[in-house]
Design an enzyme around this catalytic site. Structure first.
Site, PDB file in Angstrom:
ATOM      1  N   GLY A  14       0.862  -1.371   0.235  1.00  0.00           N
ATOM      2  CA  GLY A  14       0.123   0.004  -0.377  1.00  0.00           C
ATOM      3  C   GLY A  14       0.513   1.272   0.365  1.00  0.00           C
ATOM      4  CB  ILE A  56      10.565  -5.946  11.772  1.00  0.00           C
ATOM      5  CG1 ILE A  56      10.323  -5.431  10.237  1.00  0.00           C
ATOM      6  CG2 ILE A  56      11.533  -4.839  12.417  1.00  0.00           C
ATOM      7  CD1 ILE A  56       9.024  -4.989  10.578  1.00  0.00           C
ATOM      8  CD  GLU A  57      10.449  -9.092  16.459  1.00  0.00           C
ATOM      9  OE1 GLU A  57       9.771  -8.006  15.330  1.00  0.00           O
ATOM     10  OE2 GLU A  57       9.708  -9.543  16.206  1.00  0.00           O
ATOM     11  CB  CYS A  78      -3.877  -2.188  13.811  1.00  0.00           C
ATOM     12  SG  CYS A  78      -4.387  -3.428  12.707  1.00  0.00           S
TER      13      CYS A  78
HETATM   14  C1  LIG Z   1      -1.713  -3.605   9.075  1.00  0.00           C
HETATM   15  S1  LIG Z   1      -0.373  -4.694   7.822  1.00  0.00           S
HETATM   16  C2  LIG Z   1       0.731  -3.635   6.672  1.00  0.00           C
HETATM   17  C3  LIG Z   1       0.144  -3.760   5.434  1.00  0.00           C
HETATM   18  C4  LIG Z   1       0.764  -2.571   4.522  1.00  0.00           C
HETATM   19  N1  LIG Z   1       0.419  -1.517   4.995  1.00  0.00           N
HETATM   20  C5  LIG Z   1      -0.667  -2.693   3.396  1.00  0.00           C
HETATM   21  O1  LIG Z   1      -0.463  -1.892   2.201  1.00  0.00           O
HETATM   22  O2  LIG Z   1      -0.049  -4.471   3.084  1.00  0.00           O
HETATM   23  C6  LIG Z   1       0.477  -5.005   9.394  1.00  0.00           C
HETATM   24  C7  LIG Z   1       1.732  -6.143   8.876  1.00  0.00           C
HETATM   25  O3  LIG Z   1       3.171  -6.490   9.489  1.00  0.00           O
HETATM   26  C8  LIG Z   1       3.607  -7.470   9.251  1.00  0.00           C
HETATM   27  N2  LIG Z   1       4.546  -7.781  10.685  1.00  0.00           N
HETATM   28  C9  LIG Z   1       3.519  -8.172  11.810  1.00  0.00           C
HETATM   29  N3  LIG Z   1       4.940  -8.243  12.557  1.00  0.00           N
HETATM   30  C10 LIG Z   1       6.095  -8.379  11.696  1.00  0.00           C
HETATM   31  C11 LIG Z   1       7.186  -8.604  12.595  1.00  0.00           C
HETATM   32  N4  LIG Z   1       7.508  -8.714  13.184  1.00  0.00           N
HETATM   33  N5  LIG Z   1       8.011  -8.232  11.509  1.00  0.00           N
HETATM   34  C12 LIG Z   1       8.046  -7.762  10.084  1.00  0.00           C
HETATM   35  N6  LIG Z   1       6.226  -8.209   9.861  1.00  0.00           N
HETATM   36  C13 LIG Z   1       5.333  -7.976  10.582  1.00  0.00           C
HETATM   37  C14 LIG Z   1       2.095  -8.623   9.098  1.00  0.00           C
HETATM   38  O4  LIG Z   1       2.176  -9.554   8.548  1.00  0.00           O
HETATM   39  C15 LIG Z   1       1.229  -7.546   8.040  1.00  0.00           C
HETATM   40  O5  LIG Z   1       1.487  -7.378   6.719  1.00  0.00           O
END
Ligand SMILES: C[S@@+](CC[C@H](N)C(=O)[O-])C[C@H]1O[C@@H](n2cnc3c(N)ncnc32)[C@H](O)[C@@H]1O
Length: 346
Positions: A14, A56-57, A78
């Protein structure tokens, strides 16, 4: 290209689509997400961008330094902040990676000049927001916070979200762990044409009541696909769902200028996950039947969220996966307006 972007929590891209929509001459140097299905969609739409499938962490500091990115875009999970959830904020394990990034900001030798964060409405009341803002102040970021809804840009879709824009041009200063920040959330972006929401006497901002009868908001029909009977078949509601849940659904017609927020639970839960479409008749007066009622297709949901025509889901993505991914994604139109302001005028 000189303007480098790192896209964290990239999902289906996005933020990347918003960058393109804002016509920002830039290069996404890397996208980060742990979800394999989302990453497949990302790579399908942006085959030349490296996508890192790691938490990421768990990534080393050197990797972040090596990005040399000017802008970091972030839509962290979220669930810790949603109104329907437990609202455990920073205590929730799903907040861990974003807290890691917040800590990292102080340690980086070369910090990104710009940050753009997107999250659900509710984040603005969380302890994570306070931790984040304190760090921005200590590190030297000037920031602005927004609560915006795509209805304000005349899209007939409600999706109120929290956004934070930050620019590394302030004097760093000490900030105690108790410092609180006023709830100043903007509903207008300088230089952009957004409809102002209505405010109740208690100061509560109402995007929906205030805007969704506005003549300028486009009609739902402009976002619909023309489907043959066969093509529409997978999107029909079953007789059972119509009888059992018909009354709790939010129903709209092609002439309407509104739909509810489509969430990742669309079609799985009837209430509060997105609108359904009654193609003929008047809602509440004419009967909803198997022939005249259906779900919005993933393509239509993408249209309502401002994804461009050239966005697509790879063959093999199920309809359910499409709804889940789009429900997790963002309003490309709203984010592009914010990016334009952040990079060119803030
Ligand atoms: C709210 S969504 C964001 C979606 C994105 N903005 C889009 O346009 O599709 C949060 C994203 O963070 C990813 N996510 C969650 N925890 C994560 C982590 N620890 N490291 C990397 N990605 C992570 C999830 O798989 C998810 O796709």
């Amino acid at each position: 290209m000189s303007f480098r972007v790192a896209e964290f929590y990239s999902g289906i891209g996005g933020m990347h689509f918003a960058l393109k929509k804002a016509n920002i001459d830039s290069q996404v140097v890397r996208a980060f997400d742990i979800n394999t299905v989302a990453n497949d969609v990302y790579k399908h739409n942006f085959p030349n961008i490296p996508v890192m499938q790691r938490s990421i962490e768990a990534l080393p500091m050197t990797m972040f330094e090596a990005l040399r990115a000017d802008l970091w875009t972030m839509s962290p999970p979220c669930q810790p902040y949603t109104r329907q959830g437990l609202q455990r904020g920073s205590e929730d394990t799903r907040a861990k990676s974003f807290l890691f990034i917040i800590e990292l900001l102080a340690k980086l030798q070369k910090k990104p000049k710009y940050l753009l964060v997107e999250n659900v409405a509710g984040f603005e009341k969380s302890d994570t927001r306070a931790v984040f803002l304190r760090q921005l102040v200590r590190v030297g970021y000037r920031f602005e916070e927004y609560l915006l809804n795509p209805l304000q840009l005349c899209y007939p879709n409600s999706r109120t979200r929290y956004y934070l824009l930050a620019k590394l041009d302030a004097e760093p200063r000490e900030c105690s762990d108790d410092e609180e920040f006023p709830a100043h959330f903007k509903h207008a972006v300088p230089g952009a044409d957004l409809i102002a929401p209505a405010s109740n006497s208690d100061g509560h901002v109402d995007f929906e009541k205030g805007i969704w009868h506005h003549d300028e908001v486009r009609q739902v029909k402009q976002f619909l696909q023309e489907l043959t009977k066969d093509e529409a078949a997978p999107y029909r509601l079953s007789q059972k769902v119509l009888e059992k849940h018909g009354y709790v659904h939010d129903v709209v017609t092609p002439e309407d200028r509104r739909t509810c927020c489509f969430t990742k639970g669309y079609t799985h839960y009837a209430e509060g996950t997105g609108s359904i479409l009654q193609l003929e008749g008047v809602v509440g007066t004419d009967e909803m039947t198997l022939e005249n009622t259906r779900y919005f297709t993933p393509r239509e949901v993408a249209n309502l969220m401002g994804f461009p025509e050239d966005f697509s889901l790879p063959a093999g993505t199920t309809i359910k996966q499409g709804y889940r991914l789009l429900g997790n994604s963002l309003s490309v139109s709203v984010v592009s307006v914010l990016m334009d302001y952040l990079v060119r005028r803030m």
